[in-house]
Enzyme design. Structure first.
Site, PDB file in Angstrom:
ATOM      1  N   LYS A 185       0.823  -1.219   0.000  1.00  0.00           N
ATOM      2  CA  LYS A 185       0.000   0.000   0.000  1.00  0.00           C
ATOM      3  C   LYS A 185       0.850   1.259   0.000  1.00  0.00           C
ATOM      4  O   LYS A 185       0.487   2.261  -0.598  1.00  0.00           O
ATOM      5  CB  LYS A 185      -0.935   0.018   1.212  1.00  0.00           C
ATOM      6  CG  LYS A 185      -2.124  -0.894   1.051  1.00  0.00           C
ATOM      7  CD  LYS A 185      -3.246  -0.484   1.992  1.00  0.00           C
ATOM      8  CE  LYS A 185      -4.490  -1.317   1.770  1.00  0.00           C
ATOM      9  NZ  LYS A 185      -5.507  -1.080   2.803  1.00  0.00           N
TER      10      LYS A 185
ATOM     11  N   LYS B 193     -11.711  -4.905  -3.728  1.00  0.00           N
ATOM     12  CA  LYS B 193     -12.536  -3.719  -3.987  1.00  0.00           C
ATOM     13  C   LYS B 193     -11.686  -2.575  -4.524  1.00  0.00           C
ATOM     14  O   LYS B 193     -12.202  -1.633  -5.090  1.00  0.00           O
ATOM     15  CB  LYS B 193     -13.331  -3.286  -2.752  1.00  0.00           C
ATOM     16  CG  LYS B 193     -12.613  -3.397  -1.438  1.00  0.00           C
ATOM     17  CD  LYS B 193     -13.601  -3.354  -0.268  1.00  0.00           C
ATOM     18  CE  LYS B 193     -13.036  -4.052   0.965  1.00  0.00           C
ATOM     19  NZ  LYS B 193     -14.008  -4.397   1.956  1.00  0.00           N
TER      20      LYS B 193
ATOM     21  N   LYS C 254      -5.650 -11.242  -6.253  1.00  0.00           N
ATOM     22  CA  LYS C 254      -6.839 -11.392  -5.425  1.00  0.00           C
ATOM     23  C   LYS C 254      -7.997 -10.520  -5.926  1.00  0.00           C
ATOM     24  O   LYS C 254      -7.757  -9.403  -6.381  1.00  0.00           O
ATOM     25  CB  LYS C 254      -6.427 -10.928  -4.012  1.00  0.00           C
ATOM     26  CG  LYS C 254      -7.401 -11.193  -2.927  1.00  0.00           C
ATOM     27  CD  LYS C 254      -6.920 -10.559  -1.629  1.00  0.00           C
ATOM     28  CE  LYS C 254      -6.992  -9.045  -1.655  1.00  0.00           C
ATOM     29  NZ  LYS C 254      -7.026  -8.384  -0.345  1.00  0.00           N
TER      30      LYS C 254
HETATM   31  P1  TYM Z   1     -10.916  -6.694   4.437  1.00  0.00           P
HETATM   32  O1  TYM Z   1     -11.933  -5.663   4.722  1.00  0.00           O
HETATM   33  O2  TYM Z   1      -9.933  -6.452   3.360  1.00  0.00           O
HETATM   34  O3  TYM Z   1     -11.636  -8.063   4.108  1.00  0.00           O
HETATM   35  C1  TYM Z   1     -12.605  -8.620   4.978  1.00  0.00           C
HETATM   36  C2  TYM Z   1     -12.513 -10.144   4.967  1.00  0.00           C
HETATM   37  O4  TYM Z   1     -12.723 -10.627   3.643  1.00  0.00           O
HETATM   38  C3  TYM Z   1     -11.640 -11.466   3.257  1.00  0.00           C
HETATM   39  N1  TYM Z   1     -11.388 -11.294   1.827  1.00  0.00           N
HETATM   40  C4  TYM Z   1     -11.268 -12.309   0.976  1.00  0.00           C
HETATM   41  N2  TYM Z   1     -11.360 -13.645   1.153  1.00  0.00           N
HETATM   42  C5  TYM Z   1     -11.193 -14.426   0.059  1.00  0.00           C
HETATM   43  N3  TYM Z   1     -10.930 -13.933  -1.173  1.00  0.00           N
HETATM   44  C6  TYM Z   1     -10.839 -12.607  -1.397  1.00  0.00           C
HETATM   45  N4  TYM Z   1     -10.595 -12.131  -2.628  1.00  0.00           N
HETATM   46  C7  TYM Z   1     -11.004 -11.726  -0.292  1.00  0.00           C
HETATM   47  N5  TYM Z   1     -10.974 -10.370  -0.153  1.00  0.00           N
HETATM   48  C8  TYM Z   1     -11.208 -10.130   1.154  1.00  0.00           C
HETATM   49  C9  TYM Z   1     -10.459 -10.969   4.079  1.00  0.00           C
HETATM   50  O5  TYM Z   1      -9.460 -11.959   4.193  1.00  0.00           O
HETATM   51  C10 TYM Z   1     -11.125 -10.657   5.402  1.00  0.00           C
HETATM   52  O6  TYM Z   1     -11.282 -11.834   6.174  1.00  0.00           O
HETATM   53  N6  TYM Z   1      -7.550  -6.154   8.085  1.00  0.00           N
HETATM   54  C11 TYM Z   1      -8.846  -6.714   7.776  1.00  0.00           C
HETATM   55  C12 TYM Z   1      -9.958  -6.245   8.685  1.00  0.00           C
HETATM   56  C13 TYM Z   1      -9.715  -6.459  10.148  1.00  0.00           C
HETATM   57  C14 TYM Z   1      -9.755  -7.688  10.838  1.00  0.00           C
HETATM   58  C15 TYM Z   1      -9.486  -7.362  12.207  1.00  0.00           C
HETATM   59  C16 TYM Z   1      -9.946  -9.007  10.456  1.00  0.00           C
HETATM   60  C17 TYM Z   1      -9.449  -5.480  11.061  1.00  0.00           C
HETATM   61  N7  TYM Z   1      -9.321  -6.026  12.287  1.00  0.00           N
HETATM   62  C18 TYM Z   1      -9.429  -8.349  13.181  1.00  0.00           C
HETATM   63  C19 TYM Z   1      -9.894  -9.973  11.442  1.00  0.00           C
HETATM   64  C20 TYM Z   1      -9.631  -9.649  12.787  1.00  0.00           C
HETATM   65  C21 TYM Z   1      -9.202  -6.325   6.351  1.00  0.00           C
HETATM   66  O7  TYM Z   1      -8.721  -5.362   5.820  1.00  0.00           O
HETATM   67  O8  TYM Z   1     -10.151  -7.103   5.790  1.00  0.00           O
END
Ligand code: TYM
Length: 340
Positions: free
Chosen positions: A118, A204, A201
């Protein structure tokens, strides 16, 4: 519920930046619903404080937070059974994150691939929050003494860091206070790939909307995106071995399997020898059948934003009740006077 389920506490989060994608749905939301259905105590958080590590227009952030809440509920999260709230309403997250900022080392954070991706060459100009992102994530989980964290593959490194932070805190203060958390990265949907490139991947933030299915897409858009998804000219193989060097084909098989709750091997058994011209319409029909009810329920919920806000407020209250005693104990361990 068995003893193991009773001893578990699940926490996971989703960022309200942009909309939810099929990756979020299959890799996270759908799995959260299964955990809820199995009776495990679950806490789900819309991580607005994480979202602002990169610029968010306030009005858009508010909208995206409500939309994410609607997505959780439309997918099947019941705020009566699971706790659902937005992060900034429970100040314990940010407070514990500060303590963890003083436990984690600069070197640990600097090695995070998500930060490197990023920040790119722009390290001097990204926010301090983007660098410290993983300490807040560790705090999210550990402020509840959660034990299990269901996520997609892309979050693995952050969870390893959360384990390191918990371990160092326990070691530095000579306590066994924070649990060593278990990442739960299971099933066929832990890494849903872009529809335009099977090696990246689905995200969004991809500039091409054709690379992803959004949970707000209508039936026509879903069908069009699947029809145009990149594939190769070969027919589907009759076993998964034949998909090893065919990432786009593998991805569509995985998406089919995850949507239909079956093994990818079952999909290749059924469609082995068939061309994509035959498989894609079946996949599009399946995707529309599974996603349309979710999308229309999201749209229905979004008609009453005040009700969504109320639900988030009630969830935040329940979350704060769990987090505050753990935070107070953490302050005590660290030597902070608490005289109130
Ligand atoms: P985020 O918002 O990017 O994504 C949310 C969840 O969706 C999963 N995900 C995917 N799984 C499979 N294939 C994909 N293409 C895909 N894109 C997204 C992500 O793995 C995630 O589980 N840092 C985290 C948010 C967060 C969090 C936490 C998660 C903040 N605090 C504590 C767990 C525990 C994030 O940016 O997810």
């Amino acid at each position: 519920m068995d003893d193991q389920a009773r001893a578990m506490r699940v926490f996971s989060g989703i960022q309200p930046s942009g909309g939810l994608t099929l990756g979020n749905y299959l890799g996270a939301l759908k799995r959260f619903v299964s955990l809820q259905e199995s009776g495990v105590e679950s806490i789900y958080c819309i991580v607005d404080l994480h979202a602002i590590t990169v610029w968010q227009e306030p009005g858009e952030l508010r909208f995206a937070t409500r939309q994410a809440a609607a997505g959780f509920m439309a997918a099947g999260i019941d705020p009566g059974r699971s706790i659902l709230f937005n992060q900034s309403q429970v100040s314990a997250h940010a407070e514990l994150a500060w303590l963890f900022n003083c436990v984690a080392r600069m070197g640990w954070l600097g090695r995070m691939t998500q930060f490197k991706d990023k920040a790119g060459k722009n390290r001097e100009n990204v926010s301090v929050g983007l660098f410290a992102y993983p300490t807040l994530m560790a705090a999210d989980i550990l402020v509840y003494h959660a034990t299990h964290v269901p996520v997609g593959e892309d979050q693995k490194q952050h969870l390893e860091l959360a384990r390191e932070i918990a371990g160092k805190f326990n070691h530095d203060f000579g306590v066994e206070f924070f649990p060593i958390i278990e990442p739960v990265i299971e099933g066929t949907a832990t890494r849903i790939m872009s529809l335009r490139d099977g090696k990246v991947k689905m995200s969004k933030s991809d500039p091409s909307d054709m690379s992803r299915i959004n949970l707000t897409d209508d039936a026509d858009a879903i069908a069009r995106k699947i029809r145009k998804a990149k594939t190769d000219p070969l027919p589907l193989p009759d076993s998964l071995d034949g998909l090893e060097d065919r990432p786009e084909a593998r991805n569509l098989v995985n998406i089919f399997a995850a949507l239909d709750d079956r093994d990818p091997g079952g999909v290749t058994n059924e469609y082995g020898g068939k061309m994509f011209s035959e498989f894609k319409p079946k996949l599009a029909d399946l995707a529309v059948a599974k996603l349309e009810p979710v999308t229309s329920e999201m749209n229905r919920l979004m008609e009453d934003p005040a009700e969504i806000d109320r639900t988030l407020g009630q969830g935040a209250k329940k979350a704060a009740e769990l987090a505050e005693p753990i935070l107070a104990e953490t302050y005590g361990i660290a030597g902070m006077i608490r005289s109130r």
